[in-house]
Write a protein that holds these residues in place. Structure first.
Motif, PDB file in Angstrom:
ATOM      1  N   GLU A  10      37.339  35.326  50.144  1.00 17.26           N
ATOM      2  CA  GLU A  10      36.025  35.515  50.739  1.00 17.26           C
ATOM      3  C   GLU A  10      35.437  34.203  51.258  1.00 17.26           C
ATOM      4  O   GLU A  10      34.853  34.162  52.343  1.00 17.26           O
ATOM      5  N   THR A  14      34.692  33.676  55.327  1.00 20.51           N
ATOM      6  CA  THR A  14      33.351  33.430  55.858  1.00 20.51           C
ATOM      7  C   THR A  14      33.272  32.058  56.509  1.00 20.51           C
ATOM      8  O   THR A  14      32.594  31.880  57.520  1.00 20.51           O
ATOM      9  N   GLU A 136      40.097  41.748  49.438  1.00 19.36           N
ATOM     10  CA  GLU A 136      39.046  42.724  49.175  1.00 19.36           C
ATOM     11  C   GLU A 136      38.387  42.493  47.820  1.00 19.36           C
ATOM     12  O   GLU A 136      37.167  42.667  47.670  1.00 19.36           O
ATOM     13  N   GLU A 139      35.948  39.601  48.091  1.00 22.52           N
ATOM     14  CA  GLU A 139      34.779  39.977  48.891  1.00 22.52           C
ATOM     15  C   GLU A 139      33.822  40.858  48.083  1.00 22.52           C
ATOM     16  O   GLU A 139      32.603  40.652  48.104  1.00 22.52           O
ATOM     17  N   GLU A 140      34.364  41.837  47.361  1.00 22.81           N
ATOM     18  CA  GLU A 140      33.509  42.743  46.605  1.00 22.81           C
ATOM     19  C   GLU A 140      32.823  42.033  45.436  1.00 22.81           C
ATOM     20  O   GLU A 140      31.650  42.292  45.147  1.00 22.81           O
ATOM     21  N   ARG A 143      30.034  39.882  46.832  1.00 16.70           N
ATOM     22  CA  ARG A 143      28.918  40.723  47.245  1.00 16.70           C
ATOM     23  C   ARG A 143      28.104  41.182  46.034  1.00 16.70           C
ATOM     24  O   ARG A 143      26.876  41.216  46.068  1.00 16.70           O
ATOM     25  N   ARG A 146      25.918  38.272  44.752  1.00 18.32           N
ATOM     26  CA  ARG A 146      24.721  38.068  45.574  1.00 18.32           C
ATOM     27  C   ARG A 146      23.672  39.141  45.301  1.00 18.32           C
ATOM     28  O   ARG A 146      22.479  38.842  45.189  1.00 18.32           O
ATOM     29  N   ALA A 147      24.119  40.390  45.169  1.00 18.51           N
ATOM     30  CA  ALA A 147      23.181  41.471  44.881  1.00 18.51           C
ATOM     31  C   ALA A 147      22.568  41.304  43.497  1.00 18.51           C
ATOM     32  O   ALA A 147      21.373  41.555  43.287  1.00 18.51           O
TER      33      ALA A 147
END
Length: 282
Positions: A10, A14, A136, A139-140, A143, A146-147
């Motif tokens: 990730e 980015t 993947e 990345e997950e 994410r 961050r959430a």
């Protein structure tokens, strides 16, 4: 997979979108070393963010640096639906990746708790890093982190009280202004009585020692003004990922206190740790 392949983690993906070249993978992995370490740090942080979201969900206010004082619990906030959604998402995503590992490696699936799921994935992080779905996975997890941060620390702006201003003759108090997205700008430490008494957060270690030397020498007085920091405060003051803060807290055995379900770390232990790390790099 060869040692000369390009990383699809990730962080590298980015960065590549922003014009930076991708790094080379580590031998036998689909991730470069920084992306592999960032993946593990994210898993470690998720276990703590799940608990922090639980505090917000239960009505506790987002915490900040506090000096040890007497008094009641922190004031509460209303039920937070975003925190509930993030906690459910954490269990779902971590459970999915743990199920993949368990199925393909012939392991027993761990209990569906975030603590158990993250521990299981950390034990199998090298295997996941070499898997075709490594991109993947990184990345997950990124994410989710961050959430989780947005839900656990929802205040767009808050002020962390750091103690009395060390400038001679000044009776003001210092505070670190923390704003969402402001980390890269280096938040300022400012005196409430005189805005001219201002330092960057990079100067915190030296400033903290000056404040300590100005205190009363008596052990009892020093204990009363001892500073305690949350992981989020430490990350802001030392520009360090929160996952690294939690790792160092465990490895370095920082003294800690719990209040209203929140963990605070002894500022002296934290400062000494980061001073040693800075000295080792010079």
């Amino acid at each position: 997979m060869t040692a000369t392949a390009l990383c699809h983690g990730e962080g590298c993906r980015t960065g590549h979108a922003g014009g930076r070249p991708r790094r080379r993978t580590a031998d036998g992995s689909r991730l470069c070393r920084p992306c592999r370490e960032h993946f593990a740090a994210g898993l470690t942080e998720l276990a703590h963010l799940y608990e922090e979201c639980g505090r917000v969900l239960g009505g506790a206010a987002p915490g900040s640096l506090r000096e040890r004082t007497t008094g009641g619990d922190l004031p509460g906030l209303p039920f937070n639906g975003a925190a509930a959604d993030v906690r459910a998402k954490m269990v779902s995503v971590l459970g999915s990746w743990s199920g993949l590992v368990a199925q393909q490696r012939g392991f027993t699936s761990p209990p569906r708790t975030v603590a158990a799921l993250t521990a299981f994935l950390l034990r199998n992080a090298d295997w996941l890093a070499a898997h075709s779905a490594a991109a993947e996975a990184t990345e997950e997890i990124a994410r989710l982190v961050r959430a989780g941060r947005r839900a656990a620390f929802p205040d767009p702006a808050r002020s962390i009280r750091l103690g009395d201003c060390p400038e001679p003759g000044c009776s003001g108090a210092l505070a670190l202004a923390v704003r969402a997205g402001a980390r890269a700008e280096g938040p300022a430490i400012v005196c409430a009585a005189d805005p001219g008494h201002r330092w960057t957060s990079d100067q915190w270690s030296g400033l903290s020692r000056s404040m300590d030397s100005a205190r009363e020498p008596a052990a009892e007085a020093a204990a009363k003004t001892e500073r305690w920091l949350t992981a989020a405060d430490i990350a802001q003051l030392w520009h360090t990922p929160t996952g690294t803060v939690y790792r160092l807290a465990s490895e370095e055995r920082w003294r800690r206190r719990n209040r209203a379900g929140r963990t605070y770390y002894n500022e002296s232990d934290v400062r000494d740790c980061f001073d040693r790390r800075a000295a080792a790099r010079t």
